[in-house]
Design a protein around this motif. Structure first.
Motif, PDB file in Angstrom:
ATOM      1  N   ASP A 133      47.459  20.034  49.808  1.00 28.60           N
ATOM      2  CA  ASP A 133      46.215  20.119  49.037  1.00 28.60           C
ATOM      3  C   ASP A 133      45.462  21.412  49.338  1.00 28.60           C
ATOM      4  OD1 ASP A 133      45.866  19.086  51.600  1.00 28.60           O
ATOM      5  OD2 ASP A 133      43.995  18.051  51.073  1.00 28.60           O
ATOM      6  N   LEU A 134      45.487  21.843  50.590  1.00 35.63           N
ATOM      7  CA  LEU A 134      44.848  23.097  50.987  1.00 35.63           C
ATOM      8  C   LEU A 134      45.569  24.284  50.345  1.00 35.63           C
ATOM      9  CD1 LEU A 134      42.663  24.120  53.229  1.00 35.63           C
ATOM     10  CD2 LEU A 134      44.719  24.860  54.398  1.00 35.63           C
ATOM     11  N   VAL A 135      46.890  24.239  50.344  1.00 40.66           N
ATOM     12  CA  VAL A 135      47.701  25.301  49.739  1.00 40.66           C
ATOM     13  C   VAL A 135      47.405  25.370  48.240  1.00 40.66           C
ATOM     14  CG1 VAL A 135      50.044  26.132  49.269  1.00 40.66           C
ATOM     15  CG2 VAL A 135      49.509  25.120  51.492  1.00 40.66           C
ATOM     16  N   ASP A 136      47.326  24.200  47.589  1.00 38.56           N
ATOM     17  CA  ASP A 136      47.022  24.153  46.153  1.00 38.56           C
ATOM     18  C   ASP A 136      45.661  24.774  45.840  1.00 38.56           C
ATOM     19  OD1 ASP A 136      49.425  23.025  45.504  1.00 38.56           O
ATOM     20  OD2 ASP A 136      48.659  20.966  45.356  1.00 38.56           O
ATOM     21  N   GLN A 137      44.654  24.468  46.672  1.00 37.77           N
ATOM     22  CA  GLN A 137      43.312  25.041  46.468  1.00 37.77           C
ATOM     23  C   GLN A 137      43.368  26.565  46.487  1.00 37.77           C
ATOM     24  OE1 GLN A 137      41.162  23.330  49.778  1.00 37.77           O
ATOM     25  NE2 GLN A 137      39.997  21.960  48.427  1.00 37.77           N
ATOM     26  N   VAL A 138      44.053  27.103  47.473  1.00 36.21           N
ATOM     27  CA  VAL A 138      44.150  28.559  47.627  1.00 36.21           C
ATOM     28  C   VAL A 138      44.924  29.170  46.460  1.00 36.21           C
ATOM     29  CG1 VAL A 138      45.066  30.421  49.070  1.00 36.21           C
ATOM     30  CG2 VAL A 138      43.932  28.467  50.126  1.00 36.21           C
ATOM     31  N   ILE A 139      45.998  28.507  46.033  1.00 37.35           N
ATOM     32  CA  ILE A 139      46.803  29.019  44.925  1.00 37.35           C
ATOM     33  C   ILE A 139      45.976  29.061  43.646  1.00 37.35           C
ATOM     34  CG2 ILE A 139      48.746  28.465  43.399  1.00 37.35           C
ATOM     35  CD1 ILE A 139      50.262  27.532  45.915  1.00 37.35           C
ATOM     36  N   ILE A 140      45.220  28.009  43.374  1.00 36.87           N
ATOM     37  CA  ILE A 140      44.375  27.974  42.166  1.00 36.87           C
ATOM     38  C   ILE A 140      43.332  29.089  42.206  1.00 36.87           C
ATOM     39  CG2 ILE A 140      42.625  26.596  40.965  1.00 36.87           C
ATOM     40  CD1 ILE A 140      44.336  24.105  41.791  1.00 36.87           C
ATOM     41  N   LYS A 141      42.719  29.287  43.379  1.00 35.94           N
ATOM     42  CA  LYS A 141      41.715  30.349  43.520  1.00 35.94           C
ATOM     43  C   LYS A 141      42.367  31.729  43.323  1.00 35.94           C
ATOM     44  CE  LYS A 141      37.948  31.702  46.523  1.00 35.94           C
ATOM     45  NZ  LYS A 141      38.114  32.863  47.368  1.00 35.94           N
ATOM     46  N   SER A 142      43.541  31.936  43.894  1.00 39.43           N
ATOM     47  CA  SER A 142      44.245  33.214  43.762  1.00 39.43           C
ATOM     48  C   SER A 142      44.664  33.458  42.321  1.00 39.43           C
ATOM     49  CB  SER A 142      45.483  33.239  44.657  1.00 39.43           C
ATOM     50  OG  SER A 142      45.122  33.150  46.009  1.00 39.43           O
ATOM     51  N   LEU A 143      45.035  32.386  41.629  1.00 40.98           N
ATOM     52  CA  LEU A 143      45.427  32.479  40.226  1.00 40.98           C
ATOM     53  C   LEU A 143      44.248  32.948  39.372  1.00 40.98           C
ATOM     54  CD1 LEU A 143      48.160  31.904  38.982  1.00 40.98           C
ATOM     55  CD2 LEU A 143      47.383  29.627  38.383  1.00 40.98           C
ATOM     56  N   LYS A 144      43.074  32.385  39.638  1.00 42.27           N
ATOM     57  CA  LYS A 144      41.862  32.785  38.905  1.00 42.27           C
ATOM     58  C   LYS A 144      41.536  34.254  39.168  1.00 42.27           C
ATOM     59  CE  LYS A 144      39.573  28.284  38.729  1.00 42.27           C
ATOM     60  NZ  LYS A 144      38.520  27.447  39.335  1.00 42.27           N
ATOM     61  N   THR A 145      41.640  34.648  40.441  1.00 40.77           N
ATOM     62  CA  THR A 145      41.358  36.036  40.815  1.00 40.77           C
ATOM     63  C   THR A 145      42.313  36.998  40.112  1.00 40.77           C
ATOM     64  OG1 THR A 145      40.616  35.279  42.993  1.00 40.77           O
ATOM     65  CG2 THR A 145      41.104  37.629  42.765  1.00 40.77           C
ATOM     66  N   ALA A 146      43.599  36.660  40.112  1.00 41.21           N
ATOM     67  CA  ALA A 146      44.609  37.515  39.466  1.00 41.21           C
ATOM     68  C   ALA A 146      44.344  37.604  37.962  1.00 41.21           C
ATOM     69  CB  ALA A 146      46.004  36.977  39.733  1.00 41.21           C
ATOM     70  N   LYS A 147      43.953  36.492  37.349  1.00 39.09           N
ATOM     71  CA  LYS A 147      43.651  36.471  35.911  1.00 39.09           C
ATOM     72  C   LYS A 147      42.460  37.377  35.606  1.00 39.09           C
ATOM     73  CE  LYS A 147      44.258  34.780  31.744  1.00 39.09           C
ATOM     74  NZ  LYS A 147      44.862  35.832  30.941  1.00 39.09           N
ATOM     75  N   GLU A 148      41.427  37.319  36.467  1.00 40.45           N
ATOM     76  CA  GLU A 148      40.262  38.189  36.280  1.00 40.45           C
ATOM     77  C   GLU A 148      40.653  39.659  36.404  1.00 40.45           C
ATOM     78  OE1 GLU A 148      37.258  36.964  39.084  1.00 40.45           O
ATOM     79  OE2 GLU A 148      37.053  34.998  38.129  1.00 40.45           O
ATOM     80  N   GLN A 149      41.546  39.964  37.345  1.00 39.37           N
ATOM     81  CA  GLN A 149      41.999  41.346  37.520  1.00 39.37           C
ATOM     82  C   GLN A 149      42.697  41.839  36.258  1.00 39.37           C
ATOM     83  OE1 GLN A 149      44.351  40.833  41.125  1.00 39.37           O
ATOM     84  NE2 GLN A 149      42.886  42.063  42.279  1.00 39.37           N
ATOM     85  N   ILE A 150      43.530  40.991  35.669  1.00 40.10           N
ATOM     86  CA  ILE A 150      44.239  41.365  34.440  1.00 40.10           C
ATOM     87  C   ILE A 150      43.231  41.591  33.316  1.00 40.10           C
ATOM     88  CG2 ILE A 150      45.822  40.542  32.643  1.00 40.10           C
ATOM     89  CD1 ILE A 150      47.232  38.925  34.912  1.00 40.10           C
ATOM     90  N   ASP A 151      42.277  40.669  33.177  1.00 41.10           N
ATOM     91  CA  ASP A 151      41.303  40.733  32.084  1.00 41.10           C
ATOM     92  C   ASP A 151      40.347  41.921  32.190  1.00 41.10           C
ATOM     93  OD1 ASP A 151      42.483  38.467  31.090  1.00 41.10           O
ATOM     94  OD2 ASP A 151      40.938  37.093  31.842  1.00 41.10           O
ATOM     95  N   THR A 152      40.004  42.312  33.426  1.00 42.50           N
ATOM     96  CA  THR A 152      39.035  43.396  33.601  1.00 42.50           C
ATOM     97  C   THR A 152      39.684  44.771  33.740  1.00 42.50           C
ATOM     98  OG1 THR A 152      38.962  43.027  35.988  1.00 42.50           O
ATOM     99  CG2 THR A 152      37.311  41.885  34.654  1.00 42.50           C
ATOM    100  N   CYS A 153      41.001  44.808  33.847  1.00 48.33           N
ATOM    101  CA  CYS A 153      41.706  46.084  33.992  1.00 48.33           C
ATOM    102  C   CYS A 153      41.679  46.841  32.658  1.00 48.33           C
ATOM    103  CB  CYS A 153      43.147  45.827  34.423  1.00 48.33           C
ATOM    104  SG  CYS A 153      44.052  47.335  34.788  1.00 48.33           S
ATOM    105  N   PRO A 154      41.272  48.110  32.700  1.00 50.85           N
ATOM    106  CA  PRO A 154      41.251  48.879  31.450  1.00 50.85           C
ATOM    107  C   PRO A 154      42.660  49.048  30.862  1.00 50.85           C
ATOM    108  CG  PRO A 154      40.595  50.242  33.337  1.00 50.85           C
ATOM    109  CD  PRO A 154      40.826  48.867  33.843  1.00 50.85           C
ATOM    110  N   ASP A 155      42.730  49.080  29.531  1.00 56.15           N
ATOM    111  CA  ASP A 155      44.021  49.156  28.841  1.00 56.15           C
ATOM    112  C   ASP A 155      44.782  50.454  29.131  1.00 56.15           C
ATOM    113  OD1 ASP A 155      43.814  46.648  27.705  1.00 56.15           O
ATOM    114  OD2 ASP A 155      42.732  47.403  25.959  1.00 56.15           O
ATOM    115  N   ASP A 156      44.054  51.524  29.465  1.00 60.44           N
ATOM    116  CA  ASP A 156      44.739  52.790  29.731  1.00 60.44           C
ATOM    117  C   ASP A 156      45.406  52.814  31.118  1.00 60.44           C
ATOM    118  OD1 ASP A 156      42.215  52.758  30.902  1.00 60.44           O
ATOM    119  OD2 ASP A 156      41.968  54.939  30.781  1.00 60.44           O
ATOM    120  N   ARG A 157      45.193  51.759  31.917  1.00 62.67           N
ATOM    121  CA  ARG A 157      45.842  51.657  33.229  1.00 62.67           C
ATOM    122  C   ARG A 157      46.993  50.660  33.153  1.00 62.67           C
ATOM    123  NH1 ARG A 157      42.829  52.850  37.826  1.00 62.67           N
ATOM    124  NH2 ARG A 157      44.888  52.852  38.771  1.00 62.67           N
TER     125      ARG A 157
END
Length: 93
Positions: free
Chosen positions: A49-73
């Motif tokens: 359950d602890l591993v799942d919590q961290v994975i979900i949080k990391s997934l959200k963070t990675a998604k935000e990185q993709i969404d906020t990354c400029p298209d020219d990069r």
């Protein structure tokens, strides 16, 4: 085998395959899990359950990185996408 043990085994497999990008993604997941385990006082007994919590949080963070990354990069965006895909493999369904 716990999810944490699976992560460790997969990281070793990535190291043996010389897949640096995959190793880095899994390695950062492992280190995040260890930090949370230490903070919650369950360092010796890391539950799924602890591993799942961290994975979900990391997934959200990675998604935000993709969404906020400029298209020219494009190279950086591809790196974030790869990391997201690796983390998603371990995400609870």
């Amino acid at each position: 085998m716990t999810k944490f043990e699976t992560l460790q085994k997969d990281m070793i497999a990535a190291m043996k395959a010389r897949d640096k990008a995959r190793k880095d993604a899994i390695s950062s997941l492992i280190s995040d899990v260890k930090k949370v385990a230490i903070d919650s006082g369950s360092r010796d007994n890391i539950g799924d359950d602890l591993v799942d919590q961290v994975i979900i949080k990391s997934l959200k963070t990675a998604k935000e990185q993709i969404d906020t990354c400029p298209d020219d990069r494009a190279e950086l965006k591809a790196e974030y996408q790869f990391r997201y895909d690796v983390i998603k493999e371990y995400a609870p369904s």
